[in-house]
Design an enzyme around this catalytic site. Structure first.
Site, mmCIF file in Angstrom:
data_model
loop_
_atom_site.group_PDB
_atom_site.id
_atom_site.type_symbol
_atom_site.label_atom_id
_atom_site.label_comp_id
_atom_site.label_asym_id
_atom_site.label_seq_id
_atom_site.Cartn_x
_atom_site.Cartn_y
_atom_site.Cartn_z
ATOM 1 C CG HIS A 192 31.237 30.816 39.999
ATOM 2 N ND1 HIS A 192 32.394 30.109 40.237
ATOM 3 C CD2 HIS A 192 31.541 31.715 39.035
ATOM 4 C CE1 HIS A 192 33.352 30.556 39.439
ATOM 5 N NE2 HIS A 192 32.857 31.529 38.702
ATOM 6 C CB ALA A 193 31.973 35.871 42.115
ATOM 7 C CE1 TYR B 92 36.633 34.135 33.941
ATOM 8 C CE2 TYR B 92 36.146 32.005 32.948
ATOM 9 C CZ TYR B 92 35.715 33.143 33.621
ATOM 10 O OH TYR B 92 34.399 33.287 33.955
ATOM 11 C CG HIS C 47 32.908 41.228 34.756
ATOM 12 N ND1 HIS C 47 33.433 40.935 33.526
ATOM 13 C CD2 HIS C 47 33.223 40.165 35.549
ATOM 14 C CE1 HIS C 47 34.047 39.745 33.576
ATOM 15 N NE2 HIS C 47 33.933 39.272 34.797
ATOM 16 C CG HIS D 224 33.467 28.651 34.320
ATOM 17 N ND1 HIS D 224 33.985 28.497 35.585
ATOM 18 C CD2 HIS D 224 33.411 29.987 34.115
ATOM 19 C CE1 HIS D 224 34.240 29.684 36.122
ATOM 20 N NE2 HIS D 224 33.903 30.604 35.249
ATOM 21 C CD GLU E 294 35.593 36.952 32.622
ATOM 22 O OE1 GLU E 294 35.909 37.189 33.807
ATOM 23 O OE2 GLU E 294 34.420 36.750 32.272
ATOM 24 C CG HIS F 88 37.291 39.031 38.167
ATOM 25 N ND1 HIS F 88 38.174 38.660 37.175
ATOM 26 C CD2 HIS F 88 36.082 38.563 37.777
ATOM 27 C CE1 HIS F 88 37.528 37.997 36.231
ATOM 28 N NE2 HIS F 88 36.252 37.917 36.576
ATOM 29 C CD GLU F 89 32.699 38.683 39.475
ATOM 30 O OE1 GLU F 89 31.963 39.116 38.567
ATOM 31 O OE2 GLU F 89 33.282 37.592 39.391
#
Ligand code: X8Z
Ligand code: ZN
Length: 596
Positions: free
Chosen positions: A337-338, A505, A371, A495, A395, A367-368
């Site tokens: 999971h990323a 999210y 962060h 999660h 997020e 997305h990552e």
């Protein structure tokens, strides 16, 4: 004002240790300096152990990861309790905010009793390990991991095969059920020791407003977007009914969960081909482009990095490329999971992901990286402010950038030869809606379930029943076959076993459109929002960076204001964005049932 109120409430609830009340601001400051130093050290130590655990799942790393976590949690809880000594002392705003944040640091609070804190952190590591190593072994003896199952769900249009892997992935979670039950009890006990009613109440306290007010905010936002979701749901249902038959998809009931192109039916863009509006072909398929051009995983990450670079952000540090895990290793178990890491909370940025060459992962990379660039932007802040304004902001950043992946942008970076014609807009909007609008109720419901589990309103004997009741209520989807309490379907979503709060999210889904609207206007884009890209716009970059640099130093409405000039989370941006699609959907749905 609000900050101090919360602190006072906490003090009233926390069993105060028998120490003399402190008198001076200087003392409070000295305490905070010591606390931040200690937390920084323990966080870095914990992150290193966690990194190894997540990228090399074996018996020993699970124990080491749990131990690091246990130490960090114990120290944080102790400091939070100690800090209540200063609750009655008027403090300068920055110090007051740190005191408040210190009490809200934990996602998992463990009981102070040593045996129980060890047990809670071990269960947490074990459940994430079970998820990471989870496999479905078919009757023929072939075992599928989550990546393989995800690919089947993405591409297969054979209902029997879809049903098989849908059920198959859910065979990994029944063994988690007793662990989860125990985990809930232990984490609630820890939360209560810190003065919260339960773990859910602790999670809801992190939004610069009273927890009940936050719940009402969520409901307000959901009511804003619900009509849009209902329109999409009704349209997709009728198209799936055409595809799979009236026996498989009801005319006015919930959609079976295995037909939506994703193991959890959380995003539906993988079934775009089944629901595409006629005569609105987007003109390209990003997955196909990436594969045809033999783009590899490194090149995909470089595209993401270059987008941020075009906004004025410095390139990722060399250690990012040395220390990240970007593909699934062949020889060991990992958590695929990323996730994005900042191991030393300064510049040791890393991405952990099992990248596959497709459009979905291209978006997830952005997305990552959102962060990672956020983490680096706030790294000059003191330790307790090295976080996002609220977790929805964290997020939303990379997703905001990904909204700028328009056909015009793809042309600019050489992935597409010609921009799509205007006639393609409806198709492009549909694709985006299947990703963003479809996700909204899912983003909301996970924690609606968990909050009730933590509060005891949902008892262990009805974990699964309550889960599917919420899936029905919010998403209008149903399991393809009856589920029972022998199963534990929430555990099949990362999660839950990994104990990562999920409301973030939902917030991000709303916020990213607000951010996109504001940045697009800053960049001078006056056209429809879905055609705006902020690529290479330094002014938009500066505006974004200004907010990112604030970290958690101010309440989130201040950060929102810095970027958008607005102080409320507001779904009008996502509604504006999809307005032409909504009109079209309602046209298609005329005379057909809407809702379930
Ligand atoms: O978990 C994630 C990211 C890591 S923060 C990959 N997401 C949620 C999910 O996969 O369920 C991104 C969107 C929703
Ligand atoms: Zn994320």
């Amino acid at each position: 004002m609000r900050q101090r109120l919360t602190a006072v409430t906490l003090a009233a609830l926390v069993a105060l240790p028998a120490v003399a009340p402190a008198q001076t601001v200087a003392e409070a400051q000295a305490f905070m300096d010591r606390a931040e130093k200690q937390l920084l050290e323990l966080n870095v130590e914990g992150a290193r152990a966690d990194w190894v655990r997540s990228t090399y799942i074996i018996y020993d790393t699970e124990i080491l990861g749990a131990l690091g976590n246990e130490r960090l949690i114990a120290a944080t809880a102790k400091l939070a309790t100690e800090s209540t000594r200063f609750d009655k002392l008027p403090l300068p705003p920055e110090l007051a905010r740190k005191m408040k944040l210190l009490k809200l640091q934990l996602t998992l609070a463990t009981p102070s009793a040593k045996a129980e804190s060890a047990e809670a952190t071990q269960i947490a590591a074990k459940m994430e390990g079970m998820y990471g190593t989870g496999k479905y072994c078919q009757a023929g003896g072939k075992c599928l991991d989550l990546d393989q199952i995800t690919n089947i769900m993405r591409t297969s249009r054979n209902p029997a095969e879809l049903l098989d892997v849908w059920n198959g992935w859910r065979t990994i979670s029944p063994p988690m059920r007793p662990l989860y039950r125990r985990f809930v009890a232990l984490s609630n006990k820890g939360a209560r020791e810190l003065g919260f009613a339960d773990t859910g109440a602790m999670w809801r306290s992190k939004y610069d407003m009273p927890p009940d007010e936050f719940s009402r905010e969520l409901d307000r936002l959901w009511q804003q977007v619900r009509p849009l979701y209902l329109s999409l749901h009704a349209y997709v249902r009728s198209r799936l009914r055409e595809k799979y038959g009236a026996g498989a998809v009801p005319a006015n009931g919930p959609i079976p969960a295995h037909l939506l192109g994703n193991p959890w039916a959380q995003t539906w863009d993988n079934i775009y081909d089944l629901v595409a509006p006629p005569h609105a072909d987007p003109g390209y398929d990003l997955t196909k482009i990436l594969i045809d051009r033999k783009t590899d995983y490194l090149a995909m990450v470089r595209y993401g990095e270059r987008f941020f670079g075009s906004l004025g952000f410095a390139p990722l540090p060399p250690t990012f490329w040395e220390r990240s895990m970007l593909v699934k290793p062949r020889d060991r178990e990992v958590v695929c999971h990323a996730s994005a890491w900042d191991v030393d909370t300064k510049d040791d940025l890393r991405l952990k992901m099992c990248i596959e060459v497709n459009a979905e992962d291209f978006i997830t990379i952005h997305h990552e990286l959102g962060h990672n660039f956020y983490q680096r932007a706030y790294n000059k802040q003191p330790f307790l402010f090295r976080d996002s304004a609220n977790d929805g902001f964290h997020e939303a950043i990379g997703d905001t950038i990904a909204l700028s992946i328009t056909p015009e942008y793809l042309v600019k970076i050489g992935l597409l030869a010609h921009p799509s014609p205007e006639s393609a807009d409806l198709g492009l909007l549909m694709k985006r809606a299947l990703e963003k609008v479809a996700f909204l109720p899912f983003g909301l419901l996970i924690d609606q379930w968990r909050w009730k589990v933590f509060s005891g309103e949902i008892q262990p004997e009805e974990y699964n029943k309550a889960w599917w009741a919420l899936r029905l209520k919010y998403q209008g989807i149903a399991p393809p076959e009856a589920r029972t309490e022998a199963e534990f379907d929430p555990g099949a979503k990362y999660h839950v076993p990994a104990n990562v709060p999920y409301t973030r999210y939902f917030l991000a889904d709303i916020l990213q459109f607000q951010f996109h609207r504001a940045l697009s206007r800053t960049a001078g884009c006056t056209g429809p929002l879905y055609r705006c890209s902020i690529y290479a716009n330094q002014e938009a970059g500066k505006r974004l960076n200004n907010m990112l640099e604030m970290g958690a130093s101010k309440p989130w409405p201040d950060a929102l204001y810095a970027l958008t000039g607005e102080r409320q989370m507001d779904a009008t941006a996502i509604l504006d964005y999809f307005a032409p699609l909504k009109t079209w959907l309602d046209e298609q749905n005329k005379g057909k049932p809407v809702g379930w």
